[in-house]
Scaffold this motif. Sequence first.
Motif, PDB file in Angstrom:
ATOM      1  N   THR A 118       0.835  -1.203   0.000  1.00  0.00           N
ATOM      2  CA  THR A 118       0.000   0.000   0.000  1.00  0.00           C
ATOM      3  C   THR A 118       0.865   1.247   0.000  1.00  0.00           C
ATOM      4  OG1 THR A 118      -1.737  -1.165   1.225  1.00  0.00           O
ATOM      5  CG2 THR A 118      -1.826   1.236   1.207  1.00  0.00           C
ATOM      6  N   ARG A 119       1.873   1.264   0.858  1.00  0.00           N
ATOM      7  CA  ARG A 119       2.783   2.409   0.900  1.00  0.00           C
ATOM      8  C   ARG A 119       3.571   2.542  -0.400  1.00  0.00           C
ATOM      9  NH1 ARG A 119       5.410   1.748   6.986  1.00  0.00           N
ATOM     10  NH2 ARG A 119       3.465   2.124   8.165  1.00  0.00           N
ATOM     11  N   LEU A 120       3.954   1.393  -0.961  1.00  0.00           N
ATOM     12  CA  LEU A 120       4.680   1.426  -2.230  1.00  0.00           C
ATOM     13  C   LEU A 120       3.794   2.000  -3.326  1.00  0.00           C
ATOM     14  CD1 LEU A 120       7.262   0.610  -3.775  1.00  0.00           C
ATOM     15  CD2 LEU A 120       6.189  -1.615  -4.199  1.00  0.00           C
ATOM     16  N   PHE A 121       2.517   1.607  -3.328  1.00  0.00           N
ATOM     17  CA  PHE A 121       1.571   2.116  -4.316  1.00  0.00           C
ATOM     18  C   PHE A 121       1.401   3.627  -4.176  1.00  0.00           C
ATOM     19  CE2 PHE A 121      -2.827   3.208  -5.469  1.00  0.00           C
ATOM     20  CZ  PHE A 121      -2.837   2.791  -6.795  1.00  0.00           C
ATOM     21  N   LEU A 122       1.229   4.096  -2.949  1.00  0.00           N
ATOM     22  CA  LEU A 122       1.068   5.527  -2.708  1.00  0.00           C
ATOM     23  C   LEU A 122       2.338   6.300  -3.062  1.00  0.00           C
ATOM     24  CD1 LEU A 122      -0.885   5.431   0.682  1.00  0.00           C
ATOM     25  CD2 LEU A 122      -1.791   5.897  -1.605  1.00  0.00           C
ATOM     26  N   TYR A 123       3.488   5.680  -2.801  1.00  0.00           N
ATOM     27  CA  TYR A 123       4.760   6.317  -3.156  1.00  0.00           C
ATOM     28  C   TYR A 123       4.853   6.538  -4.664  1.00  0.00           C
ATOM     29  CZ  TYR A 123       9.761   6.793  -4.110  1.00  0.00           C
ATOM     30  OH  TYR A 123      10.980   7.227  -4.568  1.00  0.00           O
ATOM     31  N   GLY A 124       4.224   5.627  -5.429  1.00  0.00           N
ATOM     32  CA  GLY A 124       4.258   5.747  -6.882  1.00  0.00           C
ATOM     33  C   GLY A 124       3.579   7.002  -7.401  1.00  0.00           C
ATOM     34  N   PHE A 125       2.713   7.632  -6.592  1.00  0.00           N
ATOM     35  CA  PHE A 125       2.036   8.863  -7.006  1.00  0.00           C
ATOM     36  C   PHE A 125       2.736  10.117  -6.500  1.00  0.00           C
ATOM     37  CE2 PHE A 125      -1.296   5.659  -7.302  1.00  0.00           C
ATOM     38  CZ  PHE A 125      -1.870   5.971  -8.527  1.00  0.00           C
ATOM     39  N   SER A 126       3.825   9.951  -5.798  1.00  0.00           N
ATOM     40  CA  SER A 126       4.539  11.109  -5.257  1.00  0.00           C
ATOM     41  C   SER A 126       5.387  11.766  -6.344  1.00  0.00           C
ATOM     42  CB  SER A 126       5.424  10.677  -4.090  1.00  0.00           C
ATOM     43  OG  SER A 126       6.486   9.863  -4.545  1.00  0.00           O
ATOM     44  N   PRO A 127       5.591  13.082  -6.249  1.00  0.00           N
ATOM     45  CA  PRO A 127       6.436  13.778  -7.238  1.00  0.00           C
ATOM     46  C   PRO A 127       7.838  13.194  -7.311  1.00  0.00           C
ATOM     47  CG  PRO A 127       5.207  15.349  -5.912  1.00  0.00           C
ATOM     48  CD  PRO A 127       4.989  14.018  -5.283  1.00  0.00           C
ATOM     49  N   ARG A 128       8.364  12.762  -6.162  1.00  0.00           N
ATOM     50  CA  ARG A 128       9.712  12.187  -6.134  1.00  0.00           C
ATOM     51  C   ARG A 128       9.789  10.932  -6.996  1.00  0.00           C
ATOM     52  NH1 ARG A 128      12.833  10.265  -0.593  1.00  0.00           N
ATOM     53  NH2 ARG A 128      14.801   9.617  -1.583  1.00  0.00           N
ATOM     54  N   ALA A 129       8.734  10.107  -6.949  1.00  0.00           N
ATOM     55  CA  ALA A 129       8.718   8.874  -7.733  1.00  0.00           C
ATOM     56  C   ALA A 129       8.671   9.185  -9.225  1.00  0.00           C
ATOM     57  CB  ALA A 129       7.519   8.016  -7.333  1.00  0.00           C
ATOM     58  N   TRP A 130       7.868  10.162  -9.609  1.00  0.00           N
ATOM     59  CA  TRP A 130       7.761  10.513 -11.016  1.00  0.00           C
ATOM     60  C   TRP A 130       9.051  11.125 -11.542  1.00  0.00           C
ATOM     61  CZ3 TRP A 130       4.398   8.476 -14.080  1.00  0.00           C
ATOM     62  CH2 TRP A 130       3.178   8.040 -13.568  1.00  0.00           C
ATOM     63  N   VAL A 131       9.746  11.883 -10.701  1.00  0.00           N
ATOM     64  CA  VAL A 131      11.056  12.413 -11.088  1.00  0.00           C
ATOM     65  C   VAL A 131      12.022  11.268 -11.351  1.00  0.00           C
ATOM     66  CG1 VAL A 131      13.088  13.690 -10.270  1.00  0.00           C
ATOM     67  CG2 VAL A 131      10.794  14.635  -9.919  1.00  0.00           C
ATOM     68  N   TYR A 132      11.963  10.242 -10.475  1.00  0.00           N
ATOM     69  CA  TYR A 132      12.852   9.092 -10.651  1.00  0.00           C
ATOM     70  C   TYR A 132      12.520   8.339 -11.942  1.00  0.00           C
ATOM     71  CZ  TYR A 132      15.420   4.810  -9.823  1.00  0.00           C
ATOM     72  OH  TYR A 132      16.283   3.762  -9.963  1.00  0.00           O
TER      73      TYR A 132
END
Length: 268
Positions: A118-132
């Motif tokens: 669940t946390r991994l899924f939510l992390y996928g929507f974070s700006p930091r994840a999209w930058v990566y």
Amino acid sequence: MDASIWIVIVLTFIIHYIGTLAMAVRIVGIQTKLWSMSYAIFNIISIFSRMSNTLQAPLLAKIVETDIQQGREIDTLSFRIIIMAASVGTIVGGFSIPTFQRVLARMVRKYYEVHSFTRLFLYGFSPRAWVYVYQCLTWPVKGNWHFLKNFSGISPKILILNMLSSAILTIGVLSCLYAGYLNPDLRATSSSMNGVINGVSTLLALVLVDPYIALLTDEVNVGKRPESDYRRYIVFLLVARLAGTLIAQLMLIPLSYFVLFLAEHIRF
């Protein structure tokens, strides 16, 4: 073509795009040494492919039923375009493997930080994840295509079996539904043959092809072979998979008649 056909085209693209990306999972396992988690996370991603596969058959069946009821001629062009979508999905998936490989490796390592899907899924929507993800965008290394010049150690039988498996998988549903056009009275029986046809594809892949690739992967993992050997095989398998989707164009009609033959002669 109506909207239903375009939906099927998109679903077909998704199925073969994600199916092609599966080739990167073992590379991530080799690099991270976290095999179980690599497959676990990819299985979650592949849910989209399974959902697409589940929706594809009833949508196509409805189109066939409507055409038969309204007395329309066989719409071969739509079937051809759907198969073409499989080829395009394979090509795009092949070019996406280097990017996906990096993203999946990051997801695997990130899970060990958060210990929760669940946390991994939510992390996928974070700006930091999209930058990566943006930083991971890359084209396949040009040198990888040079692997095609070196056939040493490559099993032609495995490549042919992979090509046939890909071709049958591409038109498994299509050929069964097309057989319904050829003999509307047996369209329900022909449609139900889908499991038999796809079963052949699964048999070729899981029993004859995958064990060989798994052995190669293990040899790379224990240091008996260099990682470049596995990457070379991946390139050949990708080409074989694409060739399978192209050969599927030629196999559609013959396989449809074979399905109809089975439907006409099946006895209990």
